[in-house]
Design an enzyme around this catalytic site. Structure first.
Site, PDB file in Angstrom:
ATOM      1  N   ASP A 206       1.080   3.829   2.112  1.00  0.00           N
ATOM      2  CA  ASP A 206      -0.189   4.025   3.347  1.00  0.00           C
ATOM      3  C   ASP A 206      -0.781   5.813   3.075  1.00  0.00           C
ATOM      4  O   ASP A 206      -1.731   5.006   2.615  1.00  0.00           O
ATOM      5  CB  ASP A 206       1.696   4.644   4.017  1.00  0.00           C
ATOM      6  CG  ASP A 206       2.118   5.184   6.102  1.00  0.00           C
ATOM      7  OD1 ASP A 206       1.760   4.301   6.169  1.00  0.00           O
ATOM      8  OD2 ASP A 206       2.076   5.836   6.580  1.00  0.00           O
TER       9      ASP A 206
ATOM     10  N   ASP B  10       0.912  -1.840   0.033  1.00  0.00           N
ATOM     11  CA  ASP B  10      -0.085   0.171   0.384  1.00  0.00           C
ATOM     12  C   ASP B  10       0.649   1.635   0.431  1.00  0.00           C
ATOM     13  O   ASP B  10       2.353   1.463  -0.218  1.00  0.00           O
ATOM     14  CB  ASP B  10      -0.906   0.217   1.514  1.00  0.00           C
ATOM     15  CG  ASP B  10      -0.076  -0.554   2.491  1.00  0.00           C
ATOM     16  OD1 ASP B  10       0.043   1.082   2.580  1.00  0.00           O
ATOM     17  OD2 ASP B  10      -0.106  -1.065   2.161  1.00  0.00           O
TER      18      ASP B  10
END
Length: 289
Positions: A211, A209
């Protein structure tokens, strides 16, 4: 010396495919109970060991992983080279979910973990200026690219305590002010302990991802992370499967000195050393004690 590769698998990686003579081995450690039994066997003629960092079934949080017991157990088995495989978030647009990063630097922001095998009664200081082994990292880079993975050659890993993900303010600070590339919760104190145990250590960070800093992605979505984790897991198996041939069965001393990190590290005079602590250090520091 014979090469013995140890894999510490994080979220998404729970086994090594193709191990010959695969056996789950229980290793007792004076530093506590490791996260799980260790899967041992051979691959392409090279001894391999696999330790699930969180335990099978993911029972340990990042803060409760028994890092000292895990590293000690691998050293007791005879492991010479440790590769950490773990999930992480990215602070860089070009380091996208599904990419891997060969970490070469860390910023340690953990605070609730035991970070050393040494202490009162046997004091030691090792250098972690360069906390990963360039030789081992290069092998992981080659293995990953040979497996068709987009692998970034270097990166700075921010180790946070967790288990919560970052606030938006923290994410922006780590990215913009501190210059970090990826963020995770498990490589520290693991890397420091591996250095104290004179084990070569490399970190393969698997991006799941962006973050929370990315304006187009918003906050971390656990459901999306899990989807990406599954794909990363298959990629990681391809990387790991290529390591034995790259590293070879015969192992020369580490050209970067990882396996000699304790040569001048222990400061406590022999007559002042705590016998109980010295006994616990038999695997980690037996070469110099």
């Amino acid at each position: 010396m014979q090469t013995y590769i140890g894999i510490i698998g994080g979220s998404g990686l729970y086994e090594i495919d193709g191990l010959e003579g695969a056996t789950w081995t229980t290793v007792d450690s004076p530093w506590g109970t490791p996260s799980d039994a260790i899967l041992t066997g051979t691959l392409d003629g090279v001894k391999m060991a696999f330790l699930p960092r969180h335990g099978r079934g993911h029972v340990h949080s990042p803060s409760t992983v028994p890092y000292r017991a895990n590293v000690d157990a691998l050293k007791r088995l005879g492991v010479t080279d440790v590769i950490s495989v773990s999930a992480c978030g990215s602070f860089r647009e070009e380091m996208a979910p599904g990419d891997f990063v060969i970490v070469d630097q860390f910023i340690d922001r953990t605070f609730a973990r035991e970070k050393s095998f040494f202490g009162t009664g046997c004091v030691a200081h090792v250098s972690v200026a360069h906390p990963t082994c360039p030789r081992l990292g290069a092998a992981c880079l080659t293995a990953g690219r040979d497996a068709g993975i987009t692998v970034h050659e270097t990166g700075t890993y921010l180790a946070m305590e967790g288990p919560q993900f970052s606030t938006l303010a923290e994410s922006k600070m780590y990215r913009e002010s501190w210059g970090c590339d990826v963020i995770g919760m498990t490589n520290m104190p693991e890397a420091k302990l591996a250095r104290e145990a004179e084990l070569c250590y490399a970190s393969v960070a698997m991006i799941t991802d962006y973050d929370s800093w990315h304006p187009d992605h918003g906050e971390v979505d656990v459901n999306e992370i899990i989807k990406t984790l599954m794909g990363n897991s298959e990629k990681a198996k391809g990387l790991v499967a290529r390591l034995p041939k790259l590293l070879g069965a015969d192992r020369a001393p580490c050209p970067h000195g990882c396996d000699r990190a304790l040569d001048y590290a222990i400061l406590t005079a022999p007559e002042k050393r705590d016998p109980a602590l010295v006994a616990k250090l038999d695997a980690v520091a037996g070469r110099v004690l």
